[in-house]
Motif scaffolding. Structure first.
Motif, PDB file in Angstrom:
ATOM      1  N   MET A   1     -78.759 -84.048   8.490  1.00 39.08           N
ATOM      2  CA  MET A   1     -77.836 -83.548   9.023  1.00 39.08           C
ATOM      3  C   MET A   1     -77.094 -84.578   9.835  1.00 39.08           C
ATOM      4  O   MET A   1     -77.811 -85.003  10.937  1.00 39.08           O
ATOM      5  CB  MET A   1     -78.157 -82.416   9.872  1.00 39.08           C
ATOM      6  N   PRO A   2     -75.917 -84.659   9.806  1.00 36.63           N
ATOM      7  CA  PRO A   2     -75.097 -85.856  10.757  1.00 36.63           C
ATOM      8  C   PRO A   2     -75.030 -85.505  11.936  1.00 36.63           C
ATOM      9  O   PRO A   2     -75.259 -84.306  12.356  1.00 36.63           O
ATOM     10  CB  PRO A   2     -73.631 -85.730  10.005  1.00 36.63           C
ATOM     11  N   VAL A   3     -75.071 -86.339  13.173  1.00 44.16           N
ATOM     12  CA  VAL A   3     -75.067 -86.189  14.612  1.00 44.16           C
ATOM     13  C   VAL A   3     -74.102 -85.220  15.023  1.00 44.16           C
ATOM     14  O   VAL A   3     -74.394 -84.128  15.602  1.00 44.16           O
ATOM     15  CB  VAL A   3     -74.859 -87.261  15.121  1.00 44.16           C
ATOM     16  N   HIS A   4     -72.868 -85.147  14.416  1.00 44.06           N
ATOM     17  CA  HIS A   4     -71.835 -84.381  14.910  1.00 44.06           C
ATOM     18  C   HIS A   4     -72.047 -82.970  14.406  1.00 44.06           C
ATOM     19  O   HIS A   4     -71.822 -82.011  15.259  1.00 44.06           O
ATOM     20  CB  HIS A   4     -70.277 -85.023  14.298  1.00 44.06           C
ATOM     21  N   ASP A   5     -72.654 -82.758  13.236  1.00 41.44           N
ATOM     22  CA  ASP A   5     -73.079 -81.458  12.755  1.00 41.44           C
ATOM     23  C   ASP A   5     -74.048 -81.093  13.788  1.00 41.44           C
ATOM     24  O   ASP A   5     -74.101 -79.794  14.185  1.00 41.44           O
ATOM     25  CB  ASP A   5     -73.429 -81.157  11.306  1.00 41.44           C
ATOM     26  N   SER A  39     -76.186 -91.258  21.807  1.00 40.10           N
ATOM     27  CA  SER A  39     -75.539 -90.849  20.405  1.00 40.10           C
ATOM     28  C   SER A  39     -75.098 -89.509  20.636  1.00 40.10           C
ATOM     29  O   SER A  39     -73.783 -89.380  20.296  1.00 40.10           O
ATOM     30  CB  SER A  39     -76.364 -90.988  19.098  1.00 40.10           C
ATOM     31  N   HIS A  43     -70.840 -88.586  20.951  1.00 45.50           N
ATOM     32  CA  HIS A  43     -70.422 -87.524  20.065  1.00 45.50           C
ATOM     33  C   HIS A  43     -69.706 -86.360  21.120  1.00 45.50           C
ATOM     34  O   HIS A  43     -68.470 -86.107  20.718  1.00 45.50           O
ATOM     35  CB  HIS A  43     -71.377 -86.853  19.113  1.00 45.50           C
ATOM     36  N   ARG A  47     -66.192 -88.826  20.362  1.00 40.61           N
ATOM     37  CA  ARG A  47     -66.048 -88.504  18.803  1.00 40.61           C
ATOM     38  C   ARG A  47     -65.710 -86.965  18.530  1.00 40.61           C
ATOM     39  O   ARG A  47     -65.059 -86.793  17.659  1.00 40.61           O
ATOM     40  CB  ARG A  47     -67.394 -88.990  18.127  1.00 40.61           C
ATOM     41  N   CYS A  48     -66.082 -86.098  19.307  1.00 39.41           N
ATOM     42  CA  CYS A  48     -65.838 -84.745  18.989  1.00 39.41           C
ATOM     43  C   CYS A  48     -65.073 -84.149  20.048  1.00 39.41           C
ATOM     44  O   CYS A  48     -64.877 -82.782  19.911  1.00 39.41           O
ATOM     45  CB  CYS A  48     -67.176 -83.863  18.881  1.00 39.41           C
ATOM     46  N   HIS A  58     -63.083 -92.216  13.129  1.00 47.07           N
ATOM     47  CA  HIS A  58     -63.571 -90.994  12.860  1.00 47.07           C
ATOM     48  C   HIS A  58     -63.814 -90.044  13.805  1.00 47.07           C
ATOM     49  O   HIS A  58     -64.651 -90.188  14.832  1.00 47.07           O
ATOM     50  CB  HIS A  58     -64.936 -91.020  11.703  1.00 47.07           C
ATOM     51  N   TRP A  60     -63.681 -85.769  15.075  1.00 46.46           N
ATOM     52  CA  TRP A  60     -64.056 -84.218  14.676  1.00 46.46           C
ATOM     53  C   TRP A  60     -63.385 -83.571  16.009  1.00 46.46           C
ATOM     54  O   TRP A  60     -63.742 -83.541  17.288  1.00 46.46           O
ATOM     55  CB  TRP A  60     -65.225 -83.884  14.354  1.00 46.46           C
TER      56      TRP A  60
END
Length: 71
Positions: A1-5, A39, A43, A47-48, A58, A60
């Protein structure tokens, strides 16, 4: 599973258990001990986060920073 998920799932779980809509990055880091803490924090805060400066190609739109250290 990706880190963002994984980060999104953990944040949702924390909020659902608490019955509120806010969380702190440290809570998510503790909920994901198998992932690199740096990480996970990156995120959450960059990143999120929809209102974070654009440092990554990239992103989210999962979270919004509403106060210092509160998402």
């Amino acid at each position: 599973m990706p880190v963002h998920d994984a980060v999104l799932d953990a944040a949702r779980r924390l909020c659902r258990e608490r019955g509120g809509w806010t969380f702190r990055p440290a809570e998510v880091v503790r909920a994901l001990p198998h992932l690199n803490a740096s990480s996970v924090r990156t995120h959450i805060v960059s990143r999120c986060c929809v209102n974070a400066p654009r440092h990554h190609p990239h992103r989210w739109a999962y979270f919004r920073r509403i106060a210092r250290g509160v998402y």
